[in-house]
Design a protein around this motif. Structure first.
Motif, PDB file in Angstrom:
ATOM      1  N   GLY A  25       0.804  -1.223   0.000  1.00 29.66           N
ATOM      2  CA  GLY A  25       0.000   0.000   0.000  1.00 29.66           C
ATOM      3  C   GLY A  25       0.834   1.268   0.000  1.00 29.66           C
ATOM      4  O   GLY A  25       1.912   1.331  -0.603  1.00 29.66           O
ATOM      5  N   GLY A  26       0.331   2.266   0.712  1.00 30.72           N
ATOM      6  CA  GLY A  26       0.921   3.606   0.685  1.00 30.72           C
ATOM      7  C   GLY A  26       2.396   3.656   1.050  1.00 30.72           C
ATOM      8  O   GLY A  26       3.145   4.471   0.510  1.00 30.72           O
ATOM      9  N   ARG A  29       4.304   2.683  -2.049  1.00 33.18           N
ATOM     10  CA  ARG A  29       4.151   3.789  -3.029  1.00 33.18           C
ATOM     11  C   ARG A  29       5.112   4.932  -2.670  1.00 33.18           C
ATOM     12  O   ARG A  29       5.867   5.419  -3.513  1.00 33.18           O
ATOM     13  CB  ARG A  29       2.695   4.284  -2.980  1.00 33.18           C
ATOM     14  CG  ARG A  29       2.389   5.468  -3.882  1.00 33.18           C
ATOM     15  CD  ARG A  29       1.073   6.122  -3.469  1.00 33.18           C
ATOM     16  NE  ARG A  29       1.187   6.787  -2.191  1.00 33.18           N
ATOM     17  CZ  ARG A  29       0.310   6.691  -1.202  1.00 33.18           C
ATOM     18  NH1 ARG A  29      -0.769   5.955  -1.309  1.00 33.18           N
ATOM     19  NH2 ARG A  29       0.509   7.340  -0.067  1.00 33.18           N
ATOM     20  N   ASP A  41       2.022  -0.837   6.572  1.00 32.82           N
ATOM     21  CA  ASP A  41       1.032  -1.921   6.476  1.00 32.82           C
ATOM     22  C   ASP A  41       1.736  -3.150   5.921  1.00 32.82           C
ATOM     23  O   ASP A  41       2.543  -3.045   4.989  1.00 32.82           O
ATOM     24  CB  ASP A  41      -0.086  -1.554   5.482  1.00 32.82           C
ATOM     25  CG  ASP A  41      -0.967  -0.437   6.004  1.00 32.82           C
ATOM     26  OD1 ASP A  41      -1.308  -0.464   7.200  1.00 32.82           O
ATOM     27  OD2 ASP A  41      -1.302   0.473   5.230  1.00 32.82           O
ATOM     28  N   ARG A 112      -7.664  -3.866  -4.289  1.00 38.46           N
ATOM     29  CA  ARG A 112      -7.267  -2.542  -3.806  1.00 38.46           C
ATOM     30  C   ARG A 112      -7.676  -1.441  -4.776  1.00 38.46           C
ATOM     31  O   ARG A 112      -8.127  -1.711  -5.876  1.00 38.46           O
ATOM     32  CB  ARG A 112      -5.756  -2.520  -3.537  1.00 38.46           C
ATOM     33  CG  ARG A 112      -5.421  -3.393  -2.352  1.00 38.46           C
ATOM     34  CD  ARG A 112      -3.957  -3.599  -2.125  1.00 38.46           C
ATOM     35  NE  ARG A 112      -3.770  -4.541  -1.025  1.00 38.46           N
ATOM     36  CZ  ARG A 112      -3.662  -4.197   0.253  1.00 38.46           C
ATOM     37  NH1 ARG A 112      -3.669  -2.931   0.601  1.00 38.46           N
ATOM     38  NH2 ARG A 112      -3.517  -5.122   1.187  1.00 38.46           N
ATOM     39  N   ASP A 113      -7.495  -0.165  -4.361  1.00 41.59           N
ATOM     40  CA  ASP A 113      -8.070   0.938  -5.142  1.00 41.59           C
ATOM     41  C   ASP A 113      -7.276   1.289  -6.405  1.00 41.59           C
ATOM     42  O   ASP A 113      -7.793   1.198  -7.520  1.00 41.59           O
ATOM     43  CB  ASP A 113      -8.337   2.186  -4.270  1.00 41.59           C
ATOM     44  CG  ASP A 113      -7.143   2.638  -3.436  1.00 41.59           C
ATOM     45  OD1 ASP A 113      -6.036   2.050  -3.576  1.00 41.59           O
ATOM     46  OD2 ASP A 113      -7.299   3.596  -2.651  1.00 41.59           O
ATOM     47  N   ASN A 117      -1.192   1.878  -5.329  1.00 37.44           N
ATOM     48  CA  ASN A 117      -1.384   1.401  -3.954  1.00 37.44           C
ATOM     49  C   ASN A 117      -1.414  -0.121  -3.863  1.00 37.44           C
ATOM     50  O   ASN A 117      -1.696  -0.679  -2.810  1.00 37.44           O
ATOM     51  CB  ASN A 117      -2.703   1.946  -3.388  1.00 37.44           C
ATOM     52  CG  ASN A 117      -2.624   3.430  -3.114  1.00 37.44           C
ATOM     53  OD1 ASN A 117      -1.530   3.973  -3.002  1.00 37.44           O
ATOM     54  ND2 ASN A 117      -3.770   4.084  -3.009  1.00 37.44           N
ATOM     55  N   ASP A 155     -16.417   0.910  -2.886  1.00 37.65           N
ATOM     56  CA  ASP A 155     -16.116   1.875  -1.831  1.00 37.65           C
ATOM     57  C   ASP A 155     -16.016   3.266  -2.457  1.00 37.65           C
ATOM     58  O   ASP A 155     -15.010   3.614  -3.073  1.00 37.65           O
ATOM     59  CB  ASP A 155     -14.791   1.479  -1.158  1.00 37.65           C
ATOM     60  CG  ASP A 155     -14.417   2.439  -0.056  1.00 37.65           C
ATOM     61  OD1 ASP A 155     -15.161   3.417   0.155  1.00 37.65           O
ATOM     62  OD2 ASP A 155     -13.378   2.215   0.593  1.00 37.65           O
ATOM     63  N   ARG A 158     -13.193   5.969  -2.294  1.00 40.29           N
ATOM     64  CA  ARG A 158     -12.051   5.950  -3.225  1.00 40.29           C
ATOM     65  C   ARG A 158     -12.104   7.119  -4.208  1.00 40.29           C
ATOM     66  O   ARG A 158     -11.077   7.552  -4.713  1.00 40.29           O
ATOM     67  CB  ARG A 158     -12.028   4.620  -3.975  1.00 40.29           C
ATOM     68  CG  ARG A 158     -11.617   3.475  -3.064  1.00 40.29           C
ATOM     69  CD  ARG A 158     -11.808   2.143  -3.740  1.00 40.29           C
ATOM     70  NE  ARG A 158     -11.217   1.065  -2.961  1.00 40.29           N
ATOM     71  CZ  ARG A 158     -11.470  -0.220  -3.153  1.00 40.29           C
ATOM     72  NH1 ARG A 158     -12.321  -0.576  -4.104  1.00 40.29           N
ATOM     73  NH2 ARG A 158     -10.871  -1.126  -2.414  1.00 40.29           N
ATOM     74  N   ARG A 161     -10.446   9.737  -2.384  1.00 45.94           N
ATOM     75  CA  ARG A 161      -9.019   9.397  -2.269  1.00 45.94           C
ATOM     76  C   ARG A 161      -8.287   9.738  -3.566  1.00 45.94           C
ATOM     77  O   ARG A 161      -7.170  10.248  -3.539  1.00 45.94           O
ATOM     78  CB  ARG A 161      -8.854   7.894  -1.950  1.00 45.94           C
ATOM     79  CG  ARG A 161      -9.098   7.561  -0.489  1.00 45.94           C
ATOM     80  CD  ARG A 161      -9.171   6.055  -0.241  1.00 45.94           C
ATOM     81  NE  ARG A 161      -7.972   5.292  -0.583  1.00 45.94           N
ATOM     82  CZ  ARG A 161      -6.906   5.128   0.211  1.00 45.94           C
ATOM     83  NH1 ARG A 161      -6.877   5.703   1.396  1.00 45.94           N
ATOM     84  NH2 ARG A 161      -5.867   4.403  -0.166  1.00 45.94           N
ATOM     85  N   ARG A 164      -7.726  13.398  -3.536  1.00 46.17           N
ATOM     86  CA  ARG A 164      -6.754  13.765  -2.493  1.00 46.17           C
ATOM     87  C   ARG A 164      -5.325  13.392  -2.926  1.00 46.17           C
ATOM     88  O   ARG A 164      -4.385  14.161  -2.781  1.00 46.17           O
ATOM     89  CB  ARG A 164      -7.130  13.058  -1.186  1.00 46.17           C
ATOM     90  CG  ARG A 164      -6.309  13.524  -0.001  1.00 46.17           C
ATOM     91  CD  ARG A 164      -5.350  12.478   0.479  1.00 46.17           C
ATOM     92  NE  ARG A 164      -6.036  11.313   1.003  1.00 46.17           N
ATOM     93  CZ  ARG A 164      -5.390  10.262   1.467  1.00 46.17           C
ATOM     94  NH1 ARG A 164      -4.068  10.233   1.466  1.00 46.17           N
ATOM     95  NH2 ARG A 164      -6.048   9.208   1.897  1.00 46.17           N
TER      96      ARG A 164
HETATM   97  N1  CTP Z   1      -7.241   0.827   0.284  1.00 43.20           N
HETATM   98  C1  CTP Z   1      -8.215   0.607  -0.688  1.00 43.20           C
HETATM   99  N2  CTP Z   1      -9.386   1.307  -0.657  1.00 43.20           N
HETATM  100  C2  CTP Z   1      -9.612   2.241   0.309  1.00 43.20           C
HETATM  101  C3  CTP Z   1      -8.627   2.484   1.289  1.00 43.20           C
HETATM  102  C4  CTP Z   1      -7.446   1.763   1.238  1.00 43.20           C
HETATM  103  O1  CTP Z   1      -8.007  -0.215  -1.574  1.00 43.20           O
HETATM  104  N3  CTP Z   1     -10.746   2.914   0.338  1.00 43.20           N
HETATM  105  C5  CTP Z   1      -6.013   0.032   0.235  1.00 43.20           C
HETATM  106  C6  CTP Z   1      -4.938   0.625  -0.646  1.00 43.20           C
HETATM  107  O2  CTP Z   1      -4.161  -0.427  -1.142  1.00 43.20           O
HETATM  108  C7  CTP Z   1      -4.137   1.476   0.324  1.00 43.20           C
HETATM  109  C8  CTP Z   1      -4.133   0.579   1.554  1.00 43.20           C
HETATM  110  O3  CTP Z   1      -5.432  -0.012   1.542  1.00 43.20           O
HETATM  111  O4  CTP Z   1      -2.838   1.737  -0.127  1.00 43.20           O
HETATM  112  C9  CTP Z   1      -3.895   1.328   2.859  1.00 43.20           C
HETATM  113  O5  CTP Z   1      -4.840   2.353   3.006  1.00 43.20           O
HETATM  114  P1  CTP Z   1      -4.582   3.672   3.839  1.00 43.20           P
HETATM  115  O6  CTP Z   1      -3.598   3.408   4.906  1.00 43.20           O
HETATM  116  O7  CTP Z   1      -5.911   4.230   4.192  1.00 43.20           O
HETATM  117  O8  CTP Z   1      -4.008   4.691   2.768  1.00 43.20           O
HETATM  118  P2  CTP Z   1      -2.621   4.755   2.049  1.00 43.20           P
HETATM  119  O9  CTP Z   1      -2.795   4.325   0.629  1.00 43.20           O
HETATM  120  O10 CTP Z   1      -1.597   4.052   2.852  1.00 43.20           O
HETATM  121  O11 CTP Z   1      -2.313   6.302   1.936  1.00 43.20           O
HETATM  122  P3  CTP Z   1      -2.199   7.405   3.074  1.00 43.20           P
HETATM  123  O12 CTP Z   1      -1.561   6.756   4.249  1.00 43.20           O
HETATM  124  O13 CTP Z   1      -1.405   8.466   2.424  1.00 43.20           O
HETATM  125  O14 CTP Z   1      -3.621   7.810   3.331  1.00 43.20           O
END
Ligand code: CTP
Length: 393
Positions: A25-26, A29, A41, A112-113, A117, A155, A158, A161, A164
């Motif tokens: 994930g983030g 990235r 994570d 995932r989104d 990510n 979701d 997204r 997101r 953002r």
């Molecule tokens: N994720 C997703 N859909 C969402 C939220 C999260 O698929 N609505 C997945 C993505 O793979 C994301 C991971 O869960 O990278 C972790 O989510 P989160 O920690 O909320 O965000 P990050 O992508 O890590 O980014 P940031 O910490 O900058 O918010």
């Protein structure tokens, strides 16, 4: 890639027990983009119970266990360790109805989104990039994985997101992802105000939110909250430091502020900016002090910044505010060198009149008619009493 030591420890412990584990994930990235990330994570094929058992020496939290997540604290750093999972249908366009664990990493990544990510990493395998996330990061592209409409239907958060990330990372959103956002934008009504607020706040506090706000306006996303920005307002945001009150005041509609969950103080300040937007403080000390008394030092500076961003030349007023504050000049009741008790001791009966006299004294001090010194203020009180007696009040 250089991983933080606490993350290495978690990966090593799982691998030493024949499990698979990757950062995901983030955090991956950001590492690909050359940024350090401490918000880690991990995705694994081990089940939540097994993770709890394995990390028994460490503090763990099981609030996310139902969805496969155990939070483990290593050297005081929280790490979310989640079992590979696929989501079994979504309700209210936000929450998975149920989750099923799987032992196939690719299945986990495909739910995932965005491609950026869905990267994962460990030292043994290097970067695992099933959906060309690295290429997209290099091209600064936000692309939904697989069928974009499905991703946003699962979701709707997204959608926000995507915007953002666009603002924070200075990326663009790929065409078919944009089309899906447009088609799915109505689903945003199902997202809680808290989550909308969180995303809007992060977006507005990013370095350059203007392009993102314009795209959102074009796609009619959150149009009940965000207003279409005039050129002056676009410039104002571009030239402003990322101050939340100012950016909210420029970007929000009145009803937008009401529907977001911003804290009371911020909300009051945004309203103050709106109410005073067209109030020009005269460039003299008396007017400046009157405004300082009505608002507060921080609020007057905020207001002057806001008005300046919207085109008003108020450098003189700003310098006067700074000078008044630096010299400790009196503009409020609590700075008066006399208080209510002393006024009562000088023959004024307790009650509403005392407050009224204090306000008149402050007025006299602000206008420069009386020095802020006890003897001068007492003299003034005596004169006022004469007037009261003389008028027979
Ligand atoms: N994720 C997703 N859909 C969402 C939220 C999260 O698929 N609505 C997945 C993505 O793979 C994301 C991971 O869960 O990278 C972790 O989510 P989160 O920690 O909320 O965000 P990050 O992508 O890590 O980014 P940031 O910490 O900058 O918010």
């Amino acid at each position: 890639m250089k991983l933080p030591e606490f993350a290495q420890k978690a990966l090593a412990l799982i691998e030493a027990n024949s499990g698979e584990a990757y950062l995901v994930g983030g955090c991956v990235r950001d590492m690909v983009m050359g940024k350090t990330q401490n918000d880690i994570d991990i995705t694994t094929n081990m089940l939540p119970d097994e993770i709890e058992e394995l990390f028994v020496r460490y503090k763990t939290l099981d609030v996310g266990k139902k969805h496969g997540t155990i939070t483990v604290f290593i050297d005081d750093n929280p790490i979310e360790i989640t079992t590979y999972r696929i989501e079994g249908g979504y309700e209210d366009n936000r929450h998975p109805k149920s989750v099923h664990f799987t032992n196939r990493l690719k299945e986990d990544l495909s739910r995932r989104d965005f491609t950026m990510n869905a990267l994962c990493y460990n030292d043994k395998s290097g970067i695992v990039d099933e959906f060309y996330g690295v290429r997209d990061i290099q091209n600064r592209c936000i692309r939904a994985i697989g069928e974009p409409k499905k991703r946003f239907g699962e979701d709707a958060l997204r959608i926000l997101r995507a915007f953002r990330f666009m603002a924070q990372l200075d990326f663009f959103i790929e065409e078919s992802t944009i089309s899906a956002i447009y088609e799915c934008r109505g689903l945003l009504k199902n997202i809680s105000p808290e989550r909308v607020t969180e995303e809007v706040t992060k977006l507005l506090l990013s370095n350059n939110p203007v392009g993102t706000l314009l795209l959102m306006s074009e796609l009619h996303v959150l149009e009940n909250i965000l207003k279409p920005l005039s050129e002056i307002e676009q410039n104002a945001i571009e030239n402003s430091n990322p101050t939340l009150e100012i950016r909210l005041a420029i970007a929000l509609k009145k009803e937008g502020l009401e529907s977001l969950c911003v804290d009371k103080k911020t909300k009051a300040r945004v309203k103050m900016l709106w109410d005073n937007q067209h109030f020009k403080i005269n460039p003299d000390k008396q007017s400046v002090k009157q405004k300082l008394n009505e608002l507060s030092y921080e609020e007057v500076l905020l207001l002057l910044d806001y008005q300046a961003l919207l085109g008003e030349d108020n450098k003189v007023q700003r310098n006067l505010v700074l000078e008044v504050e630096q010299n400790g000049e009196c503009y409020s009741l609590k700075q008066l060198n006399i208080n209510g008790d002393e006024i009562v001791l000088n023959g004024v009966p307790k009650g509403g009149k005392v407050g009224e006299i204090l306000r008149i004294l402050l007025d006299n001090v602000i206008s420069g008619r009386v020095e802020n010194e006890k003897s001068a203020l007492l003299e003034c009180v005596k004169n006022m009493q004469c007037v009261v007696v003389f008028r027979g009040l």
